[in-house]
Design an enzyme around this catalytic site. Structure first.
Site, PDB file in Angstrom:
ATOM      1  CG  ASN A  69      -1.801   1.184   1.410  1.00  0.00           C
ATOM      2  OD1 ASN A  69      -1.734   2.094   0.591  1.00  0.00           O
ATOM      3  ND2 ASN A  69      -2.366   1.321   2.655  1.00  0.00           N
ATOM      4  CD1 TRP A  70       3.831   1.303  -2.886  1.00  0.00           C
ATOM      5  CD2 TRP A  70       4.201   2.809  -4.437  1.00  0.00           C
ATOM      6  NE1 TRP A  70       4.933   0.791  -3.458  1.00  0.00           N
ATOM      7  CE2 TRP A  70       5.133   1.693  -4.499  1.00  0.00           C
ATOM      8  CE3 TRP A  70       4.230   3.973  -5.320  1.00  0.00           C
ATOM      9  CZ2 TRP A  70       6.104   1.559  -5.386  1.00  0.00           C
ATOM     10  CZ3 TRP A  70       5.282   3.731  -6.326  1.00  0.00           C
ATOM     11  CH2 TRP A  70       6.377   2.703  -6.216  1.00  0.00           C
ATOM     12  CE  LYS A  71      -0.061   3.148   4.739  1.00  0.00           C
ATOM     13  NZ  LYS A  71      -0.002   3.151   6.387  1.00  0.00           N
ATOM     14  CG  HIS A 115      -5.734   1.920   5.273  1.00  0.00           C
ATOM     15  ND1 HIS A 115      -5.443   2.862   6.238  1.00  0.00           N
ATOM     16  CD2 HIS A 115      -4.814   1.107   5.253  1.00  0.00           C
ATOM     17  CE1 HIS A 115      -4.163   2.533   6.482  1.00  0.00           C
ATOM     18  NE2 HIS A 115      -4.004   1.418   6.032  1.00  0.00           N
ATOM     19  CD  GLU A 128      -2.980   5.495   6.796  1.00  0.00           C
ATOM     20  OE1 GLU A 128      -2.750   5.640   5.437  1.00  0.00           O
ATOM     21  OE2 GLU A 128      -1.909   5.013   7.459  1.00  0.00           O
ATOM     22  CD  GLU A 148      -3.436  -2.437   7.398  1.00  0.00           C
ATOM     23  OE1 GLU A 148      -2.385  -2.680   6.818  1.00  0.00           O
ATOM     24  OE2 GLU A 148      -4.220  -1.476   6.969  1.00  0.00           O
ATOM     25  N   GLY A 191       2.748   1.930  10.811  1.00  0.00           N
ATOM     26  CA  GLY A 191       3.555   3.085  10.772  1.00  0.00           C
ATOM     27  C   GLY A 191       4.264   3.486  11.870  1.00  0.00           C
ATOM     28  CB  SER A 249       4.889  -2.004  11.879  1.00  0.00           C
ATOM     29  OG  SER A 249       4.878  -0.670  12.467  1.00  0.00           O
ATOM     30  N   GLY A 267       2.812  -1.318   4.101  1.00  0.00           N
ATOM     31  CA  GLY A 267       3.002   0.097   3.903  1.00  0.00           C
ATOM     32  C   GLY A 267       4.361   0.602   3.593  1.00  0.00           C
ATOM     33  N   GLY A 268       4.994   1.297   4.352  1.00  0.00           N
ATOM     34  CA  GLY A 268       6.327   1.715   4.338  1.00  0.00           C
ATOM     35  C   GLY A 268       7.198   0.809   3.495  1.00  0.00           C
TER      36      GLY A 268
HETATM   37  P1  PGA Z   1       3.024   0.180   7.517  1.00  0.00           P
HETATM   38  O1  PGA Z   1       1.460   0.578   6.996  1.00  0.00           O
HETATM   39  O2  PGA Z   1       3.384  -1.062   7.006  1.00  0.00           O
HETATM   40  O3  PGA Z   1       3.744   1.311   7.038  1.00  0.00           O
HETATM   41  O4  PGA Z   1       2.704   0.085   9.055  1.00  0.00           O
HETATM   42  C1  PGA Z   1       0.505  -0.480   6.864  1.00  0.00           C
HETATM   43  C2  PGA Z   1      -0.976  -0.068   6.245  1.00  0.00           C
HETATM   44  O5  PGA Z   1      -1.193   0.947   6.688  1.00  0.00           O
HETATM   45  O6  PGA Z   1      -1.475  -0.710   5.207  1.00  0.00           O
END
Ligand code: PGA
Length: 249
Positions: free
Chosen positions: A11-13, A97, A99, A167, A173, A212, A233-234
């Site tokens: 997930n590149w956000k 998600h 977010e 999640e 993050g 994470s 994500g990251g």
């Molecule tokens: P993260 O994000 O791996 O950077 O913690 C995961 C996500 O929000 O899908």
């Protein structure tokens, strides 16, 4: 029962410009050199979906959106429909998600409507659920996640292709992760709730863990019973890190 291949989805956000497609080329190149035993997906911002789909064409990398409208089309300025994502080359889409739930006020009913719209347009939704830190600390994690699963999965998903991602909000993050036992406990609860909601046919639907996931913890997390993949994500932004996670599956 045959185990479905794990799904490792990035997930590149809100990250990624055309120049970052070089990372996708690197990934595609490495994946073409040695077989992997999992499915791989990348969910870039919608501005990059078409170009990333081109870059990944002919590879195993599937492309997904990060959100879609519950509406099919019309006067919804700024929104993107599931059919538009599919038209641009996506086959998956993340919905619900945290977010989006927290930053855009999306509740379970909205998430369910988006998942249904996605499925109708031929996309496989990845429906996200997860407790906040306060809910975890007050012993409500399993109950909260169970309720989210029951209310965010539309009945229309029965027999369709989809995934659920667990999640924990506090793990996203932050570098923090639940213990392996906590991950297993919640994943088992997600499976039970899915079956209760949609029937035994969902026994092989993948339940991803997200929050994470990094090269150094991926193998142990992916080995937990009921963990059917990861939403990353990251660590999905750089081909080398993402590849290390893919190789751990
Ligand atoms: P993260 O994000 O791996 O950077 O913690 C995961 C996500 O929000 O899908």
């Amino acid at each position: 029962m045959m185990q479905a291949p794990k799904l490792i989805a990035g997930n590149w956000k809100m990250n990624g410009l055309a120049a970052d497609l070089a990372e996708v080329s690197l990934l595609v190149d490495s994946l073409s050199k040695a077989a992997v035993n999992c499915r791989v997906a990348l969910c870039p911002p919608s501005t990059l979906i078409a170009r990333m789909a081109e870059t990944a064409d002919g590879s195993i990398v599937e492309i997904g959106g990060q959100d879609c409208s519950a509406e099919a089309k019309g006067a919804f300025t700024g929104d993107t429909s599931a059919a538009m994502l599919a038209d641009a080359g996506a086959t998956l889409v993340i919905v619900g998600h945290s977010e989006r739930r927290q930053g855009h006020g999306e509740d379970d009913a909205t998430v369910a409507a988006k998942a249904e719209a996605a499925s109708k347009a031929g996309l496989a939704p990845i429906v996200c659920v997860g407790e906040t830190l306060q809910q975890r600390e007050t012993g409500q994690a399993v109950e909260v996640v169970r309720r989210q699963v029951m209310q965010s999965l539309p009945l229309a998903l029965s027999g369709q292709s989809f995934a659920v991602a667990y999640e924990p909000v506090w793990a996203i993050g932050t570098g923090l992760t639940p213990t392996l036992a906590q991950i297993e406990e919640v994943h088992r609860a997600v499976r039970r709730a899915m079956i209760e909601r949609l029937g035994l046919g969902v026994a092989v639907v993948p339940i991803l863990y997200g929050g994470s996931v990094k090269p150094d913890n991926a193998a142990e997390i992916l080995a937990v019973p009921e963990v059917g993949g990861a939403l990353v994500g990251g660590a999905s932004l750089k081909a080398a890190d993402f590849l290390a996670i893919i190789r751990a599956a």
